[in-house]
Design a protein around this motif. Structure first.
Motif, PDB file in Angstrom:
ATOM      1  N   ARG A   1       0.824  -1.206   0.000  1.00 30.71           N
ATOM      2  CA  ARG A   1       0.000   0.000   0.000  1.00 30.71           C
ATOM      3  C   ARG A   1       0.860   1.260   0.000  1.00 30.71           C
ATOM      4  NH1 ARG A   1      -5.738   0.000   1.692  1.00 30.71           N
ATOM      5  NH2 ARG A   1      -6.445  -2.126   1.319  1.00 30.71           N
ATOM      6  N   LEU A   2       1.928   1.243   0.785  1.00 26.30           N
ATOM      7  CA  LEU A   2       2.805   2.416   0.812  1.00 26.30           C
ATOM      8  C   LEU A   2       3.452   2.648  -0.545  1.00 26.30           C
ATOM      9  CD1 LEU A   2       4.532   1.896   4.282  1.00 26.30           C
ATOM     10  CD2 LEU A   2       2.875   3.665   3.707  1.00 26.30           C
ATOM     11  N   GLU A   3       3.895   1.564  -1.182  1.00 25.48           N
ATOM     12  CA  GLU A   3       4.546   1.708  -2.489  1.00 25.48           C
ATOM     13  C   GLU A   3       3.572   2.157  -3.556  1.00 25.48           C
ATOM     14  OE1 GLU A   3       8.177  -1.524  -2.019  1.00 25.48           O
ATOM     15  OE2 GLU A   3       6.306  -2.132  -3.008  1.00 25.48           O
ATOM     16  N   ALA A   4       2.255   1.946  -3.339  1.00 24.82           N
ATOM     17  CA  ALA A   4       1.258   2.375  -4.329  1.00 24.82           C
ATOM     18  C   ALA A   4       0.994   3.869  -4.258  1.00 24.82           C
ATOM     19  CB  ALA A   4      -0.051   1.606  -4.120  1.00 24.82           C
ATOM     20  N   ALA A   5       1.280   4.501  -3.126  1.00 21.21           N
ATOM     21  CA  ALA A   5       1.093   5.945  -2.964  1.00 21.21           C
ATOM     22  C   ALA A   5       2.382   6.641  -3.320  1.00 21.21           C
ATOM     23  CB  ALA A   5       0.681   6.261  -1.535  1.00 21.21           C
ATOM     24  N   GLU A   6       2.436   7.289  -4.505  1.00 25.88           N
ATOM     25  CA  GLU A   6       3.695   7.839  -5.005  1.00 25.88           C
ATOM     26  C   GLU A   6       3.615   9.335  -5.160  1.00 25.88           C
ATOM     27  OE1 GLU A   6       4.381   5.735  -8.610  1.00 25.88           O
ATOM     28  OE2 GLU A   6       5.276   4.019  -7.613  1.00 25.88           O
ATOM     29  N   LEU A   7       4.769  10.002  -5.177  1.00 30.57           N
ATOM     30  CA  LEU A   7       4.869  11.422  -5.458  1.00 30.57           C
ATOM     31  C   LEU A   7       6.176  11.685  -6.176  1.00 30.57           C
ATOM     32  CD1 LEU A   7       5.884  13.588  -2.398  1.00 30.57           C
ATOM     33  CD2 LEU A   7       6.410  11.158  -2.589  1.00 30.57           C
TER      34      LEU A   7
ATOM     35  N   SER B   1       9.485  17.732 -14.546  1.00 27.43           N
ATOM     36  CA  SER B   1       8.597  16.788 -15.212  1.00 27.43           C
ATOM     37  C   SER B   1       9.233  15.433 -15.404  1.00 27.43           C
ATOM     38  CB  SER B   1       8.174  17.365 -16.574  1.00 27.43           C
ATOM     39  OG  SER B   1       9.351  17.604 -17.356  1.00 27.43           O
ATOM     40  N   SER B   2      10.570  15.375 -15.430  1.00 30.26           N
ATOM     41  CA  SER B   2      11.250  14.105 -15.673  1.00 30.26           C
ATOM     42  C   SER B   2      11.560  13.352 -14.392  1.00 30.26           C
ATOM     43  CB  SER B   2      12.562  14.344 -16.438  1.00 30.26           C
ATOM     44  OG  SER B   2      13.436  15.138 -15.650  1.00 30.26           O
ATOM     45  N   ALA B   3      11.152  13.904 -13.259  1.00 34.29           N
ATOM     46  CA  ALA B   3      11.516  13.265 -11.993  1.00 34.29           C
ATOM     47  C   ALA B   3      10.840  11.918 -11.862  1.00 34.29           C
ATOM     48  CB  ALA B   3      11.110  14.164 -10.828  1.00 34.29           C
ATOM     49  N   ARG B   4      11.571  10.971 -11.294  1.00 32.80           N
ATOM     50  CA  ARG B   4      11.038   9.633 -11.076  1.00 32.80           C
ATOM     51  C   ARG B   4      10.031   9.689  -9.940  1.00 32.80           C
ATOM     52  NH1 ARG B   4      12.283   5.563  -7.568  1.00 32.80           N
ATOM     53  NH2 ARG B   4      13.946   6.784  -6.619  1.00 32.80           N
ATOM     54  N   ARG B   5       9.071   8.812  -9.971  1.00 32.50           N
ATOM     55  CA  ARG B   5       8.097   8.723  -8.885  1.00 32.50           C
ATOM     56  C   ARG B   5       8.566   7.691  -7.872  1.00 32.50           C
ATOM     57  NH1 ARG B   5       3.520  11.322 -10.048  1.00 32.50           N
ATOM     58  NH2 ARG B   5       2.226  10.134  -8.618  1.00 32.50           N
ATOM     59  N   GLY B   6       8.439   8.038  -6.630  1.00 36.09           N
ATOM     60  CA  GLY B   6       8.924   7.157  -5.569  1.00 36.09           C
ATOM     61  C   GLY B   6       7.933   7.053  -4.437  1.00 36.09           C
ATOM     62  N   PRO B   7       8.212   6.281  -3.458  1.00 35.89           N
ATOM     63  CA  PRO B   7       7.299   6.064  -2.344  1.00 35.89           C
ATOM     64  C   PRO B   7       7.024   7.364  -1.594  1.00 35.89           C
ATOM     65  CG  PRO B   7       9.050   4.435  -2.352  1.00 35.89           C
ATOM     66  CD  PRO B   7       9.413   5.462  -3.356  1.00 35.89           C
ATOM     67  N   ARG B   8       5.778   7.557  -1.245  1.00 32.05           N
ATOM     68  CA  ARG B   8       5.391   8.730  -0.464  1.00 32.05           C
ATOM     69  C   ARG B   8       5.069   8.269   0.952  1.00 32.05           C
ATOM     70  NH1 ARG B   8       0.237  12.741  -1.630  1.00 32.05           N
ATOM     71  NH2 ARG B   8       0.700  14.230   0.019  1.00 32.05           N
ATOM     72  N   TYR B   9       6.051   8.408   1.818  1.00 32.86           N
ATOM     73  CA  TYR B   9       5.881   7.928   3.184  1.00 32.86           C
ATOM     74  C   TYR B   9       5.345   9.080   4.037  1.00 32.86           C
ATOM     75  CZ  TYR B   9       8.987   4.321   1.435  1.00 32.86           C
ATOM     76  OH  TYR B   9       9.565   3.312   0.704  1.00 32.86           O
ATOM     77  N   THR B  10       4.052   9.212   4.150  1.00 29.51           N
ATOM     78  CA  THR B  10       3.447  10.261   4.956  1.00 29.51           C
ATOM     79  C   THR B  10       2.487   9.636   5.951  1.00 29.51           C
ATOM     80  OG1 THR B  10       1.552  10.582   3.505  1.00 29.51           O
ATOM     81  CG2 THR B  10       3.534  11.831   2.987  1.00 29.51           C
ATOM     82  N   GLN B  11       2.097  10.445   6.934  1.00 34.94           N
ATOM     83  CA  GLN B  11       1.190   9.927   7.944  1.00 34.94           C
ATOM     84  C   GLN B  11      -0.167   9.620   7.346  1.00 34.94           C
ATOM     85  OE1 GLN B  11       0.634  12.554  11.211  1.00 34.94           O
ATOM     86  NE2 GLN B  11      -0.202  10.983  12.553  1.00 34.94           N
ATOM     87  N   ALA B  12      -0.609  10.422   6.363  1.00 34.95           N
ATOM     88  CA  ALA B  12      -1.909  10.180   5.747  1.00 34.95           C
ATOM     89  C   ALA B  12      -1.945   8.818   5.069  1.00 34.95           C
ATOM     90  CB  ALA B  12      -2.226  11.283   4.731  1.00 34.95           C
TER      91      ALA B  12
END
Length: 869
Positions: free
Chosen positions: A795-801, A807-818
């Motif tokens: 689930r954590l890996e599915a939430a990305e930012l 614009s070319s930045a890679r998307r990675g894990p978004r580890y936030t409290q939400a």
């Protein structure tokens, strides 16, 4: 003095802060608080009585005088200072109260007996001076080797003094009363096992004649603060070991600019002489695994070199040349090391000569040691020994005059203790021989008396015997008692026999005991005279010990290089740090061929910063320690476990590893971590090597990532030193690509049949795999907890930012409290999620899509007033 307690009180007043023990009969006793302390620390029985036989009863505890050293060792290890108040007159001759004085003072930093010392390593007493408005300084003295070191603080404030003292690891620290704040910092930061000692007043001036001429001249040239610190050390030595003061000399030490500076944390993190493990005795260190020395001076010097590496290319090269020359001896190197093994601890024998704590058996060891030194000097003074090895041999002064004196004076097997008889060979002291001859003649009379009495009485079992209570006597067993002559006077009745004396026996006894007493007194005086004669050799013994130690260390380097195929590193003033197929100096010895070698490439002109990623247990921390230890060994002068190595000389080595807190001072693990990072950023320069493990992990993810990035940028942009940073913040690897002097690498893994295999091989580029759940499985985490962790990870890996911006930045894990709160909800899909899954967006018209959204919005908002749900 009118009473024992007045003598005791006077000794306590003269030695404040010391545990005072006073001789009472065969015991050393403590009273009052001292008795309670002795009982607690030594597990002694606590009694209570009036010490003078009248008056108020008080707590009392004591230890036997004959085994005092074993109890002193336990007290010194706990950090206590002990003053022994002994009887200084014969109880038989005393008129009234026996006179007692403090005859021996033992402290952690001034002990000289092997039983009181932690081992062959240095035993430093240190002092600091903090003059107002001027730079702080320190001094460190080892009274067991006669070496005094001085220096300035290596930075502002208390931390500068801690950094300067860390390589010495003093067991006892002297602080001026004005040095507020330093005791706590010093004692904790370099992990002192003993409380600091505060001098409440400035040390008194030391008489010039009490110091050696070289030391007086050297002290006169020192800056004021260093002279003050040295004066504190010397004053303390005068108060505790005054006999040793004339033999102390200032030892040479390269200035800070020509040494690889190591702080206490780096010494600890790299496990150079002490392990970070709780069970330090069993855990390997660099010193314990690389120590191939054969002598106590060699081991002592090797430990000192490891804590004080060089940063002088020429001096390092000179050591390497000597190692090469010794390695070239081939089979002769083994014979050389065998001869070294016969050399005793010469410097500590010298200190015990000067301190009058010498045991006669040690003089036999000194005699055989000088013979071995002579053999070593001869072995190195012949072709085809190379010049660097010959220079080592020329420093080996075998002291032939002293060796001859010991050969003539000391018997082959002298007694273990100085109070015993038979300290000297016959013919050395005619006056002693004369008294000994009188004793022998009287003893011969006893033998003749025994034979004549056997013949006269017909009692063949009659014997002349002796004990300390009844002296000499004639012993007759019970069956023969009827045959005892009437002139025999009974002395004692024992089981199965009677003991008698006669006028003739009493006369012979008087002559024997009188001669024995005169011989004992004369021999004790001659022993003191002989020790005074040996005092003149102590400085040369100290210098010889240092020469033997240096030869031993370099020979051990040569032996290790020869037996394990090590390579001589190129150490220069360049900016490169290049190691091909390097191996961890400690683990390589423990694991052998199972250890995986790795390359290292850092260059001040190009890629000076390496960001290291990889799964847990892949070897990131091991790799960083390997790099640090290889650099340290190269700058000590040793050869390295590698195929090739080029080390651009490093000025200081800084590490931040492990995860510790300081609860006692209210500091969290994250605060401790940030404090250590701050010290590194303040103390590192362009020629430093910095090793950082997991910066920022003790706080929230974004805070930690931001701090790790800022630290990395500061090291790259401002300090510009060679750096390795290990991290699990995989976002850093994208940010590093924008830095021209940085690159990424990781420790590789592979999967085989569903199992993870850690390769421990350094691979260019980054990785975003931590395999924390795999490590948890190896650690035995319950299966239901592992399953929940895997579900949460998905689930954590599915939430990305986006990471890195643009614009070319890679998307990675978004580890936030939400994300964490959302992921911790029910596992069953909601009604909305099911409706979304059933929806076919390809067949929806725009109006149908808007209507669908409006309907679900209405449902989520709840029914409007008056409307049916």
């Amino acid at each position: 003095m009118s009473s024992l307690m007045e003598q005791y009180a006077a000794a306590k007043a003269r030695y404040p802060g010391h545990l005072v023990l006073i001789r009472v009969g065969d015991f050393f006793e403590g009273f009052g608080e001292e008795a309670q302390l002795l009982s607690r620390e030594l597990d002694l029985v606590l009694t209570a009585r009036a010490p003078d036989g009248s008056g108020e009863r008080m707590p009392m505890a004591g230890v036997p005088g004959h085994s005092i050293d074993s109890y002193l060792a336990r007290l010194v290890r706990k950090g206590y200072k002990v003053a022994l108040c002994d009887q200084v007159e014969d109880a038989r001759l005393a008129k009234g109260l026996i006179r007692r004085e403090v005859t021996r003072v033992v402290t952690p930093g001034t002990a000289i007996e092997d039983r009181l010392l932690p081992g062959p390593e240095h035993n430093f007493l240190a002092a600091v001076a903090t003059p107002p408005g001027g730079p702080a300084a320190f001094a460190a003295v080892d009274v067991t080797t006669g070496e005094l070191f001085t220096g300035a603080a290596e930075g502002p404030g208390p931390l500068g003094l801690v950094l300067a003292l860390a390589p010495f690891g003093p067991r006892e620290l002297l602080l001026p009363a004005t040095a507020t704040g330093i005791p706590t910092e010093s004692a904790r930061l370099f992990k002192s096992e003993f409380p600091a000692v505060r001098l409440e007043s400035a040390p008194e001036a030391i008489e010039p004649e009490a110091l050696s001429a070289p030391l007086r001249a050297s002290l006169a040239e020192l800056p004021e603060a260093e002279r003050e610190a040295a004066g504190a050390c010397l004053a303390y030595v005068r108060a505790t070991q005054p006999r040793l003061l004339p033999f102390i000399e200032r030892a040479p030490r390269p200035p800070a600019s020509r040494r690889l500076r190591l702080d206490a944390k780096t010494l600890r993190h790299l496990e150079i002489t002490r392990s970070m493990s709780a069970e330090e005795g069993a855990a390997p260190t660099l010193l314990s695994t690389w120590d191939e020395t054969r002598t106590a001076p060699g081991r002592r010097l090797f430990g000192f070199w490891l804590r004080n590496p060089l940063a002088d290319v020429q001096a390092i090269g000179a050591r390497q040349d000597a190692v090469d020359a010794l390695r070239a001896l081939g089979p002769g190197l083994a014979a050389l090391r065998q001869s070294l093994g016969a050399v005793a601890d010469l410097s500590r024998i010298g200190s015990r000569v000067a301190g009058r704590r010498l045991r006669p058996v040690e003089l036999a060891a000194l005699r055989s040691s000088l013979s071995a030194v002579a053999q070593l000097a001869q072995a190195l003074d012949r072709e085809p020994v190379a010049e660097p090895a010959r220079q080592l041999g020329r420093r080996l002064d075998a002291l032939p005059e002293l060796a001859e004196r010991l050969r003539v004076a000391i018997p082959e097997a002298p007694p273990a203790e100085a109070g015993a008889r038979g300290l000297f060979r016959d013919g050395v002291f005619p006056e002693l021989d004369a008294v000994t001859a009188q004793e022998a003649a009287a003893l011969a009379e006893l033998q003749q008396l025994e034979r004549s009495e056997q013949d006269r009485t017909g009692i063949r079992s009659l014997r002349v015997r002796y004990n300390q209570v009844f002296g000499f006597y004639l012993e007759v067993t019970r069956p023969h008692l009827p045959r005892v002559p009437p002139e025999y006077r009974r002395k004692q009745t024992v089981s199965g026999a009677e003991r008698f004396t006669t006028d003739e026996l009493a006369g012979i006894e008087t002559r024997v005991l009188s001669a024995r007493e005169r011989a004992g007194e004369l021999e004790a005086g001659l022993w003191e005279r002989f020790c005074r004669e040996l005092d003149g050799w102590v400085p040369r013994l100290y210098r010889l010990a240092r020469a033997v130690g240096e030869l031993d260390v370099l020979a051990s380097f040569a032996w290790t290089a020869q037996s394990r195929g090590l390579v001589r590193p190129v150490v220069d003033d360049g900016g490169e740090l290049l190691v091909r197929e390097g191996r961890h100096p400690v683990l390589d010895r423990l694991l052998g061929e199972r250890f995986v070698p790795n390359d290292t490439e850092l260059d001040l002109a190009q890629a000076r910063l390496l960001v290291l990623t990889g799964p847990n247990m892949s070897g990131k921390s091991t790799y960083m320690r390997q790099v640090g230890l290889l650099v340290l060994l190269a700058q000590v002068g040793a050869f390295l476990p590698a195929r090739h190595a080029r080390i651009g000389v490093v000025s200081s080595l800084h590490t931040r590893m492990g995860f510790t807190d300081d609860i006692g001072r209210g500091k969290s693990s994250f605060f401790v971590e940030m404090s250590e990072v701050a010290e590194i950023l303040r103390g590192a320069d362009e020629r430093s090597l910095v090793l950082l493990d997991e910066v920022g992990r003790g706080t929230s993810t974004f805070d930690g990532l931001a701090l790790a990035w800022a630290t990395l940028r500061h090291l790259h942009d401002r300090i510009r030193c060679r750096t390795i940073v290990a991290t699990h913040y995989h976002q850093l690897t994208e940010l590093v690509e924008s830095l021209p002097g940085a690159r990424n690498a990781h420790l590789g893994v592979k999967e085989e049949h569903g199992e993870v295999v850690l390769l421990h091989r350094l691979v260019p580029g980054s990785t975003d795999r931590s395999l924390g759940i795999h490590v948890a499985r190896l650690a035995g985490l319950p299966s239901d907890a592992l399953a929940e962790a895997e579900r949460m990870l998905r689930r954590l890996e599915a939430a990305e930012l986006p990471v890195g911006g643009g614009s070319s930045a890679r998307r990675g894990p978004r580890y936030t409290q939400a994300v964490l709160l959302a992921a911790s909800g029910a596992t069953d899909p909601s009604e909305l999620e099911r409706a979304l899954a059933e929806l076919d967006p390809d067949r929806l018209t725009p109006l149908e899509a808007l209507a669908w959204i409006h309907e679900w919005k209405r449902r989520r908002a709840g029914p409007v007033a008056g409307e049916q749900p």
